[in-house]
Motif scaffolding. Structure first.
Motif, mmCIF file in Angstrom:
data_model
loop_
_atom_site.group_PDB
_atom_site.id
_atom_site.type_symbol
_atom_site.label_atom_id
_atom_site.label_comp_id
_atom_site.label_asym_id
_atom_site.label_seq_id
_atom_site.Cartn_x
_atom_site.Cartn_y
_atom_site.Cartn_z
ATOM 1 N N LEU A 260 0.317 -1.139 -0.011
ATOM 2 C CA LEU A 260 -0.040 -0.113 -0.166
ATOM 3 C C LEU A 260 0.911 1.153 0.062
ATOM 4 N N HIS A 261 0.163 2.397 -0.513
ATOM 5 C CA HIS A 261 1.293 3.162 -1.098
ATOM 6 C C HIS A 261 0.602 4.644 -1.102
ATOM 7 N N PHE B 144 3.785 4.690 -8.378
ATOM 8 C CA PHE B 144 5.031 5.019 -8.248
ATOM 9 C C PHE B 144 5.258 3.642 -9.952
ATOM 10 N N GLY B 145 4.198 3.570 -10.766
ATOM 11 C CA GLY B 145 4.194 2.570 -11.456
ATOM 12 C C GLY B 145 4.190 1.306 -11.572
ATOM 13 N N GLN B 146 4.394 0.861 -10.163
ATOM 14 C CA GLN B 146 4.449 -0.233 -9.909
ATOM 15 C C GLN B 146 2.746 -0.497 -8.861
ATOM 16 N N PRO B 147 3.117 -2.113 -8.852
ATOM 17 C CA PRO B 147 1.352 -2.669 -8.637
ATOM 18 C C PRO B 147 1.067 -2.928 -7.424
ATOM 19 N N VAL B 148 0.943 -1.571 -6.610
ATOM 20 C CA VAL B 148 0.609 -1.396 -5.389
ATOM 21 C C VAL B 148 -0.672 -0.532 -5.361
ATOM 22 N N LEU B 149 -1.308 -0.826 -3.934
ATOM 23 C CA LEU B 149 -2.932 -0.171 -4.007
ATOM 24 C C LEU B 149 -2.737 0.553 -3.052
ATOM 25 N N TYR C 265 -6.043 -3.812 -13.607
ATOM 26 C CA TYR C 265 -6.992 -4.186 -12.257
ATOM 27 C C TYR C 265 -6.108 -2.783 -11.725
ATOM 28 N N VAL C 266 -5.526 -2.982 -11.075
ATOM 29 C CA VAL C 266 -4.468 -1.979 -10.512
ATOM 30 C C VAL C 266 -4.935 -0.192 -11.063
ATOM 31 N N GLU C 267 -4.231 -0.153 -11.780
ATOM 32 C CA GLU C 267 -4.593 1.364 -12.648
ATOM 33 C C GLU C 267 -6.168 1.460 -12.273
ATOM 34 N N GLY C 268 -6.911 0.689 -12.820
ATOM 35 C CA GLY C 268 -8.826 1.091 -12.294
ATOM 36 C C GLY C 268 -8.950 1.435 -11.096
ATOM 37 N N ILE C 269 -8.207 0.936 -9.993
ATOM 38 C CA ILE C 269 -8.074 1.602 -8.806
ATOM 39 C C ILE C 269 -7.521 2.830 -8.600
ATOM 40 N N TRP C 270 -6.373 2.739 -9.454
ATOM 41 C CA TRP C 270 -5.832 4.109 -9.182
ATOM 42 C C TRP C 270 -6.750 5.494 -10.254
#
Length: 346
Positions: A154-155, A159-164, A331-336
């Motif tokens: 989580l962050h 930063f272009g990474q697969p974090v939420l 999926y990650v991009e959709g959340i961000w």
């Protein structure tokens, strides 16, 4: 579904995140047993939401004058007790084991051959995010303190990474901000020294939340006992927070549009990296030591950033219920893409 959820209790950030996760897990009808380790049993507070919980000693870090002391941490650790707790924790009968950087749960799952999911800020450091203050000891701690099979980091930014995004509770924002009201939460600093650094600023009011209540020589500096409810009430209408560079409190401040002055713990890679990220993103100001000049500059800078984050806890619960499929880039991009950033001038 039945889960076992271990939470690191050394600081309040992990517990704050666990409260939000508990709310969403229980709402989804999931049975959860929580375990907390890392602090004295009588130092836990406002724990009703967990519907009962287990406490173990686990492992913790020792601090001295705002700095992590690895030597003292090693001397005060109880390895025999830790090994015994790991062996005694029976995780059979659970559909999933989760660890928020909690070592007893993580190592018990590992020893029993059970897959464990890590949810927390620490797991973001498995990816290429701002990282400073690293050393061989810090690297070993991050790798072996609470090892997991799947880590969801989580962050504040991807930063272009697969974090939420952070797991935080969405609050209704106050329409009336007290521009002079500042919350101070520096639990690893000497409270008397903190007060000395605030005394010059008579045009502000400081609310210091601390386990070490000491008399204040001025009525505009007030020490308050640790209280989740009291802290949240003060947070609603304050203009800024002065705190260590812990992840969860800064996340709440960003969500609420409260300006941040972070003082990272020395020799603590995570906090030094958090401070670097705040500075890089322009989300807050940083002082590496208690500094009257830095506090003065920050107090008279009214700019703040508000970052509206989604309900990451709900997203995680739904992902768990769906069998924890691979978190694809889409999926990650959709959340961000649901995150909104505004500049606030209080």
């Amino acid at each position: 579904m039945r889960l076992f959820y271990g939470v690191q209790g050394t600081g309040n950030g992990h517990i704050t995140r666990a409260r939000v996760m508990a709310k969403e897990l229980f709402k989804a009808g999931i049975e959860v047993d929580f375990q907390f380790t890392g602090r004295a049993f009588d130092k836990y507070f406002d724990m009703d939401i967990f519907n009962g919980y287990q406490l173990r000693h686990g492992l913790t870090f020792s601090f001295n004058k705002g700095q992590v002391s690895y030597i003292k941490s090693l001397l005060t650790s109880k390895p025999i007790t830790f090994i015994k707790e790991v062996k005694e924790l029976d995780l059979k009968g659970y559909d999933l084991v989760i660890s928020d950087f909690e070592p007893v749960t993580a190592w018990a799952a590992k020893s029993q051959g059970i897959r464990v999911l890590g949810i927390g800020h620490q797991y973001a450091f498995n990816h290429k995010i701002p990282r400073e203050g690293s050393d061989p000891i810090a690297d070993l701690v991050m790798k072996y303190y609470a090892p997991v099979d799947i880590g969801v980091g989580l962050h504040w930014h991807h930063f272009g990474q697969p974090v939420l995004p952070p797991v935080i509770e969405t609050k209704e924002l106050s329409k009336k901000i007290n521009k002079k009201k500042i919350i101070v939460y520096l639990p690893f600093e000497d409270t008397k020294i903190v007060i000395d650094h605030l005394i010059p600023f008579k045009n502000f009011e400081f609310h210091i939340y601390t386990a070490d209540i000491v008399p204040s020589p001025s009525d505009f500096v007030v020490c308050k006992p640790l209280s989740r409810e009291g802290f949240q009430q003060d947070l609603v209408d304050c203009a800024g927070i002065i705190s260590n560079a812990g992840f969860e409190l800064a996340s709440e401040a960003l969500q609420m549009g409260i300006k941040i002055l972070a003082k990272p713990l020395h020799a603590q890679m995570e906090q030094i990296s958090n401070a670097a990220a705040l500075h890089q993103l322009g989300y807050g100001q940083v002082m590496h030591d208690l500094d009257v000049a830095a506090i003065d500059h920050w107090l008279h800078n009214a700019n703040a950033i508000q970052v509206s984050y989604p309900n990451t806890a709900r997203n995680l619960v739904e992902w768990i219920q769906n069998g924890m499929p691979e978190m694809t880039a889409d999926y990650v991009e959709g959340i961000w893409n649901t995150v909104d950033i505004k500049h606030i001038h209080n």
